[in-house]
Design a protein around this motif. Structure first.
Motif, PDB file in Angstrom:
ATOM      1  N   TYR A  13      65.135 -21.308 -65.145  1.00  0.00           N
ATOM      2  CA  TYR A  13      64.826 -22.509 -65.910  1.00  0.00           C
ATOM      3  C   TYR A  13      63.823 -23.430 -65.221  1.00  0.00           C
ATOM      4  N   ASP A  14      63.648 -23.252 -63.903  1.00  0.00           N
ATOM      5  CA  ASP A  14      62.746 -24.136 -63.171  1.00  0.00           C
ATOM      6  C   ASP A  14      61.322 -23.600 -63.072  1.00  0.00           C
ATOM      7  N   MET A  15      60.998 -22.577 -63.857  1.00  0.00           N
ATOM      8  CA  MET A  15      59.669 -21.977 -63.741  1.00  0.00           C
ATOM      9  C   MET A  15      58.550 -22.890 -64.256  1.00  0.00           C
ATOM     10  N   PHE A  16      58.907 -23.959 -64.945  1.00  0.00           N
ATOM     11  CA  PHE A  16      57.888 -24.838 -65.492  1.00  0.00           C
ATOM     12  C   PHE A  16      57.619 -26.050 -64.612  1.00  0.00           C
ATOM     13  N   SER A  17      58.011 -25.960 -63.345  1.00  0.00           N
ATOM     14  CA  SER A  17      57.775 -27.071 -62.421  1.00  0.00           C
ATOM     15  C   SER A  17      56.298 -27.432 -62.397  1.00  0.00           C
ATOM     16  N   LEU A  18      56.019 -28.726 -62.554  1.00  0.00           N
ATOM     17  CA  LEU A  18      54.638 -29.198 -62.602  1.00  0.00           C
ATOM     18  C   LEU A  18      54.195 -29.836 -61.287  1.00  0.00           C
ATOM     19  N   ALA A  19      55.057 -29.820 -60.281  1.00  0.00           N
ATOM     20  CA  ALA A  19      54.722 -30.429 -58.995  1.00  0.00           C
ATOM     21  C   ALA A  19      53.806 -29.488 -58.214  1.00  0.00           C
ATOM     22  N   ARG A  20      52.509 -29.595 -58.463  1.00  0.00           N
ATOM     23  CA  ARG A  20      51.535 -28.690 -57.842  1.00  0.00           C
ATOM     24  C   ARG A  20      50.377 -29.468 -57.268  1.00  0.00           C
ATOM     25  N   SER A  21      49.840 -28.926 -56.196  1.00  0.00           N
ATOM     26  CA  SER A  21      48.607 -29.481 -55.646  1.00  0.00           C
ATOM     27  C   SER A  21      47.446 -28.990 -56.509  1.00  0.00           C
ATOM     28  N   ALA A  22      46.270 -29.556 -56.283  1.00  0.00           N
ATOM     29  CA  ALA A  22      45.092 -29.133 -57.044  1.00  0.00           C
ATOM     30  C   ALA A  22      44.785 -27.663 -56.770  1.00  0.00           C
ATOM     31  N   ASP A  23      44.969 -27.231 -55.513  1.00  0.00           N
ATOM     32  CA  ASP A  23      44.701 -25.828 -55.159  1.00  0.00           C
ATOM     33  C   ASP A  23      45.674 -24.887 -55.866  1.00  0.00           C
ATOM     34  N   GLU A  24      46.952 -25.258 -55.901  1.00  0.00           N
ATOM     35  CA  GLU A  24      47.947 -24.430 -56.587  1.00  0.00           C
ATOM     36  C   GLU A  24      47.651 -24.346 -58.077  1.00  0.00           C
ATOM     37  N   PRO A 202      48.931 -16.158 -51.286  1.00  0.00           N
ATOM     38  CA  PRO A 202      48.769 -17.320 -50.403  1.00  0.00           C
ATOM     39  C   PRO A 202      49.837 -18.389 -50.608  1.00  0.00           C
ATOM     40  N   GLU A 203      50.264 -18.581 -51.862  1.00  0.00           N
ATOM     41  CA  GLU A 203      51.298 -19.582 -52.119  1.00  0.00           C
ATOM     42  C   GLU A 203      52.636 -19.163 -51.509  1.00  0.00           C
ATOM     43  N   LEU A 204      52.926 -17.881 -51.528  1.00  0.00           N
ATOM     44  CA  LEU A 204      54.154 -17.386 -50.901  1.00  0.00           C
ATOM     45  C   LEU A 204      54.073 -17.498 -49.380  1.00  0.00           C
ATOM     46  N   MET A 205      52.889 -17.205 -48.835  1.00  0.00           N
ATOM     47  CA  MET A 205      52.741 -17.218 -47.376  1.00  0.00           C
ATOM     48  C   MET A 205      52.815 -18.624 -46.797  1.00  0.00           C
ATOM     49  N   LYS A 206      52.399 -19.618 -47.560  1.00  0.00           N
ATOM     50  CA  LYS A 206      52.467 -21.004 -47.075  1.00  0.00           C
ATOM     51  C   LYS A 206      53.903 -21.428 -46.765  1.00  0.00           C
ATOM     52  N   LYS A 207      54.858 -20.811 -47.439  1.00  0.00           N
ATOM     53  CA  LYS A 207      56.264 -21.186 -47.289  1.00  0.00           C
ATOM     54  C   LYS A 207      56.995 -20.339 -46.242  1.00  0.00           C
ATOM     55  N   MET A 208      56.280 -19.419 -45.606  1.00  0.00           N
ATOM     56  CA  MET A 208      56.924 -18.495 -44.678  1.00  0.00           C
ATOM     57  C   MET A 208      57.060 -19.068 -43.272  1.00  0.00           C
ATOM     58  N   SER A 209      58.105 -18.654 -42.598  1.00  0.00           N
ATOM     59  CA  SER A 209      58.246 -18.950 -41.175  1.00  0.00           C
ATOM     60  C   SER A 209      57.383 -17.969 -40.384  1.00  0.00           C
ATOM     61  N   ARG A 210      57.251 -18.208 -39.091  1.00  0.00           N
ATOM     62  CA  ARG A 210      56.486 -17.281 -38.247  1.00  0.00           C
ATOM     63  C   ARG A 210      57.104 -15.884 -38.277  1.00  0.00           C
TER      64      ARG A 210
END
Length: 344
Positions: A13-24, A202-210
Motif C-alpha cells: 500500500y505504500d508504493m505511492f510514496s511521494l517523498a522523493r528527491s529531484a534525482d529519484e 542506484p536507489e537501492l544501493m544508496k540504502k545499503m550498508s558497507r
C-alpha cells in the motif's frame, strides 16, 4: 491466513510514496517511460520471423557454422527463459510502482524473445537440449538469489549486457541474414531492460550498508567468473562463426561498465578517477584467460599485461549501450520505429 490478528498485507500500500528527491523523481520517470516505450515498441515475433524468412528466402548458413550456431543460441534460448522468470520475480517484488511497471514490461518482452528464438531454432531443425554447466551456473546464480538488488544487478546489468554483446556481433557479421536482422529487434528490447537496472539499482544501493555493498559485489564477482568460464567453453563455437571471443568479452565489459558507473556514482565514487576493483580484476583476468596474439604462449608476458590492466582505470566508450537503441524496427502496430536515445 491468520485466524486472529491482522496478517501482513500482500499488497504494497505504500508504493505511492511521494517523498522523493529531484534525482529519484527523474529516475522513476525514466522507469515509467521504459514501460510505456515497451508497449509502443512491442513487435510480433511470429510476424517478424515470417517476414524475415520471406525476405531472405529462408535460412542461409554455411554447413560448418550450423552446429556452432545451434549450441550458442540454445544458450540464448534458455537465457531468455531465465530472463522471463527473473523479470516476473522482479515485477512482483520491486517498489515503487514505476520500477514494477518496467519489470512487468520486460517480462512481456522476454516471453516474446523466448518463443521467437524457439521458432527460429525449429527452422534450423534443432530441438534445444540441456544447458552446459557454465551458463547453467550463471543463470541459476541469478534465479536463486533472494536479494532483489543482486537479482537486478545480475540480470539487468550483467546477463543482459552479455547477450547484447553476442547479438551485436551476430548482427554485424551477418553469417546468417535472418538471424542478423532479428537481432536488431532483440537489441532494442534488451537495451531498455538494462535501463531499468541503471535507474533503480542506484536507489537501492544508496540504502545499503558497507557489508551489503560488499555482498553485492561478491555476488557480481562470482557472476563474472561464471561468464568468463562460459566464454572459454564457447571459444571453438565463436571461432567457427567468425566471432572474436576476446572481442565479446571486451564489449561486454564496456557495456557493463557504462551501466555500473551510474550505480557506483550513487555511492559518491568518482568514476572517472577512482579505480573500480571489479573492473580492474576483469581486465586482468581477460589478459590471462584470453591473451592477445602478442602475449599468447608466454606466461611472463600475460602476467605483465594482466598487471598493467589491473593498475589502469577503465573508462568505457560512451556509446557502448547507445548503439542498441539505434535500430529501426517494425512494431506490432505496423509502425516503423526509428532510432532513439537510450535514456530518453
Amino acid at each position: 491466513m491468520r485466524l486472529f490478528g491482522r496478517p501482513k498485507a500482500p499488497v504494497p500500500y505504500d508504493m505511492f510514496s511521494l517523498a522523493r528527491s529531484a534525482d529519484e523523481a527523474k529516475r522513476y520517470a525514466k522507469c515509467e517511460r521504459i514501460y510505456h516505450r515497451g508497449q509502443e515498441l512491442a513487435w510480433d515475433g511470429k510476424e517478424i520471423l515470417s517476414m524475415l524468412l520471406e525476405k531472405h528466402g529462408g535460412i542461409h548458413l554455411d554447413p560448418e557454422k550450423r552446429e556452432p550456431l545451434k549450441r550458442l543460441f540454445a544458450i540464448i534460448l534458455w537465457g531468455e527463459l531465465a530472463a522471463w522468470k527473473i523479470s516476473a520475480q522482479l515485477a512482483d517484488r520491486l517498489e515503487p510502482l514505476e520500477a514494477k511497471m518496467a519489470a512487468t514490461s520486460q517480462a512481456h518482452d522476454e516471453a516474446r524473445h523466448f518463443y521467437t528464438m524457439y521458432d527460429y531454432l525449429k527452422e534450423l531443425g534443432y530441438m534445444p537440449e540441456r544447458l552446459d554447466p557454465a551458463p547453467e551456473a550463471l543463470l541459476r546464480h541469478v534465479l536463486e538469489t533472494d536479494d532483489v538488488a543482486a537479482k537486478l544487478l545480475g540480470m539487468q546489468l550483467m546477463v543482459e549486457t552479455i547477450a547484447l554483446a553476442v547479438f551485436q556481433a551476430v548482427r554485424e557479421l551477418r553469417f546468417e541474414p535472418v538471424l542478423a536482422d532479428l537481432m536488431a529487434y532483440y537489441e532494442r528490447d534488451e537495451a531498455r531492460h538494462v535501463g531499468l537496472g541503471m535507474q533503480h539499482l542506484p536507489e537501492l544501493m544508496k540504502k545499503m550498508s558497507r557489508m551489503d555493498v560488499y555482498r553485492l559485489f561478491t555476488f557480481q564477482a562470482k557472476l563474472i567468473a561464471y561468464a568468463l568460464w562460459e566464454n572459454k567453453m564457447l571459444e571453438r563455437e565463436f571461432a567457427a562463426l567468425g566471432i572474436d571471443t576476446r572481442g565479446i568479452i571486451e564489449r561486454t565489459k564496456a557495456k557493463q561498465a557504462v551501466a555500473m558507473r551510474v550505480a557506483i556514482a550513487a555511492l559518491g565514487v568518482d568514476v572517472d578517477n577512482d579505480r573500480n576493483p571489479i573492473f580492474q580484476t576483469i581486465s586482468a583476468a581477460i589478459e590471462l584467460v584470453f591473451p592477445t596474439e602478442e602475449t599468447r604462449g608466454s606466461v611472463r608476458k600475460q602476467a605483465r599485461a594482466a598487471a598493467r590492466a589491473f593498475r589502469s582505470t577503465f573508462i568505457p566508450p560512451a556509446d557502448a549501450l547507445a548503439v542498441h537503441a539505434a535500430h529501426t524496427i517494425k512494431t506490432a502496430r505496423g509502425v516503423v520505429a526509428g532510432a532513439e536515445r537510450l535514456d530518453a
